[in-house]
Design a protein around this motif. Structure first.
Motif, PDB file in Angstrom:
ATOM      1  N   LEU A  32      -3.108 -86.980 -26.798  1.00  0.00           N
ATOM      2  CA  LEU A  32      -3.963 -86.315 -27.705  1.00  0.00           C
ATOM      3  C   LEU A  32      -5.000 -85.766 -26.898  1.00  0.00           C
ATOM      4  O   LEU A  32      -5.735 -86.654 -26.408  1.00  0.00           O
ATOM      5  N   ARG A  33      -5.235 -84.656 -26.986  1.00  0.00           N
ATOM      6  CA  ARG A  33      -6.335 -83.943 -26.080  1.00  0.00           C
ATOM      7  C   ARG A  33      -7.380 -83.494 -26.932  1.00  0.00           C
ATOM      8  O   ARG A  33      -7.209 -82.737 -28.031  1.00  0.00           O
ATOM      9  N   HIS A  34      -8.711 -83.948 -26.780  1.00  0.00           N
ATOM     10  CA  HIS A  34      -9.795 -83.466 -27.293  1.00  0.00           C
ATOM     11  C   HIS A  34     -10.767 -82.418 -26.495  1.00  0.00           C
ATOM     12  O   HIS A  34     -11.385 -83.163 -25.528  1.00  0.00           O
ATOM     13  N   VAL A  35     -10.761 -81.390 -26.797  1.00  0.00           N
ATOM     14  CA  VAL A  35     -11.299 -80.574 -25.793  1.00  0.00           C
ATOM     15  C   VAL A  35     -12.684 -79.722 -26.546  1.00  0.00           C
ATOM     16  O   VAL A  35     -12.412 -79.182 -27.719  1.00  0.00           O
ATOM     17  N   VAL A  36     -13.648 -80.030 -25.905  1.00  0.00           N
ATOM     18  CA  VAL A  36     -15.012 -79.477 -26.529  1.00  0.00           C
ATOM     19  C   VAL A  36     -15.798 -78.521 -25.498  1.00  0.00           C
ATOM     20  O   VAL A  36     -15.928 -78.908 -24.345  1.00  0.00           O
ATOM     21  N   THR A  91      -8.947 -87.346 -23.235  1.00  0.00           N
ATOM     22  CA  THR A  91      -7.612 -87.668 -23.661  1.00  0.00           C
ATOM     23  C   THR A  91      -7.416 -89.163 -24.100  1.00  0.00           C
ATOM     24  O   THR A  91      -7.833 -89.938 -23.679  1.00  0.00           O
ATOM     25  N   PHE A  92      -6.732 -88.840 -25.085  1.00  0.00           N
ATOM     26  CA  PHE A  92      -6.309 -90.313 -26.130  1.00  0.00           C
ATOM     27  C   PHE A  92      -4.756 -90.438 -26.036  1.00  0.00           C
ATOM     28  O   PHE A  92      -4.256 -89.580 -26.106  1.00  0.00           O
ATOM     29  N   SER A  93      -4.432 -91.779 -26.483  1.00  0.00           N
ATOM     30  CA  SER A  93      -3.091 -91.906 -26.359  1.00  0.00           C
ATOM     31  C   SER A  93      -2.584 -91.956 -28.047  1.00  0.00           C
ATOM     32  O   SER A  93      -1.595 -91.754 -28.261  1.00  0.00           O
ATOM     33  N   SER A  94      -3.687 -92.043 -28.885  1.00  0.00           N
ATOM     34  CA  SER A  94      -3.315 -91.773 -30.264  1.00  0.00           C
ATOM     35  C   SER A  94      -4.341 -91.379 -31.171  1.00  0.00           C
ATOM     36  O   SER A  94      -5.488 -91.223 -30.716  1.00  0.00           O
ATOM     37  N   GLU A  95      -3.973 -91.011 -32.406  1.00  0.00           N
ATOM     38  CA  GLU A  95      -5.131 -90.620 -33.288  1.00  0.00           C
ATOM     39  C   GLU A  95      -6.091 -91.553 -33.751  1.00  0.00           C
ATOM     40  O   GLU A  95      -7.354 -91.661 -33.967  1.00  0.00           O
ATOM     41  N   GLU A  96      -5.434 -92.994 -33.613  1.00  0.00           N
ATOM     42  CA  GLU A  96      -6.306 -93.872 -33.883  1.00  0.00           C
ATOM     43  C   GLU A  96      -7.442 -94.003 -32.892  1.00  0.00           C
ATOM     44  O   GLU A  96      -8.523 -94.544 -33.038  1.00  0.00           O
ATOM     45  N   ASP A  97      -7.149 -93.904 -31.760  1.00  0.00           N
ATOM     46  CA  ASP A  97      -8.212 -94.091 -30.852  1.00  0.00           C
ATOM     47  C   ASP A  97      -9.075 -92.904 -30.731  1.00  0.00           C
ATOM     48  O   ASP A  97     -10.263 -93.373 -30.574  1.00  0.00           O
ATOM     49  N   ARG A  98      -8.775 -92.064 -31.072  1.00  0.00           N
ATOM     50  CA  ARG A  98      -9.640 -90.814 -31.296  1.00  0.00           C
ATOM     51  C   ARG A  98     -10.765 -91.216 -32.587  1.00  0.00           C
ATOM     52  O   ARG A  98     -11.799 -91.038 -32.434  1.00  0.00           O
ATOM     53  N   ALA A  99     -10.095 -91.657 -33.787  1.00  0.00           N
ATOM     54  CA  ALA A  99     -10.617 -92.128 -34.908  1.00  0.00           C
ATOM     55  C   ALA A  99     -11.928 -93.210 -34.401  1.00  0.00           C
ATOM     56  O   ALA A  99     -12.817 -93.144 -35.080  1.00  0.00           O
ATOM     57  N   ILE A 100     -11.396 -93.945 -33.567  1.00  0.00           N
ATOM     58  CA  ILE A 100     -12.583 -94.951 -32.999  1.00  0.00           C
ATOM     59  C   ILE A 100     -13.560 -94.282 -32.207  1.00  0.00           C
ATOM     60  O   ILE A 100     -14.796 -94.716 -32.277  1.00  0.00           O
TER      61      ILE A 100
END
Length: 131
Positions: A32-36, A91-100
């Motif tokens: 999961l990519r989080h681009v800002v 980069t995250f492994s999961s949506e749960e990791d992003r949610a944390i």
């Protein structure tokens, strides 16, 4: 002897092919990519922007859910950046990791360093697709 060398060569090719496939992006592992992207205020100094960059660098060591990160500054010759100068890529492994990550106290502390200097922000999250 010829059969042995042929089998050894075939075994070598199979092993090499397996290694190439396992390291070439054909993996089914999702990321999961989080681009800002940031546009800083004109009143923000180079030192202010450096504080934001440094605060971002510190997040990987503080938030274990961050699998990887990178960042950079715009150098596009096209002039289509709309004033955005920085991109931060997490980069995250999961949506749960992003949610944390998002409400994490260290991420919130980063946002507090950023806020006085932020003019505009753009955020995109996506699941990376295999090559």
């Amino acid at each position: 002897m010829h059969i042995f060398s042929t089998l050894s060569f075939k075994s070598f090719l199979i092993a090499a092919l397996f290694m190439a496939i396992s390291t070439s992006g054909f993996s089914q592992k999702k990321e999961l990519r989080h681009v800002v992207m940031f546009k800083f205020k004109e009143t923000s100094s180079a030192a202010d922007v450096k504080k934001v960059e440094d605060a971002f660098h510190g997040l990987k060591g503080k938030i274990k859910q961050i699998k990887d990160y990178e960042w950079g500054t715009n150098n596009s010759p096209e002039g289509l950046d709309n004033g955005f100068t920085h991109v931060f890529f997490v980069t995250f492994s999961s949506e749960e990791d992003r949610a944390i990550y998002l409400p994490h106290p260290d991420h919130k502390a980063f946002v507090e360093v950023l806020k006085p200097h932020l003019d505009k922000v753009m955020v995109l999250d996506y699941w990376a697709k295999n090559k």
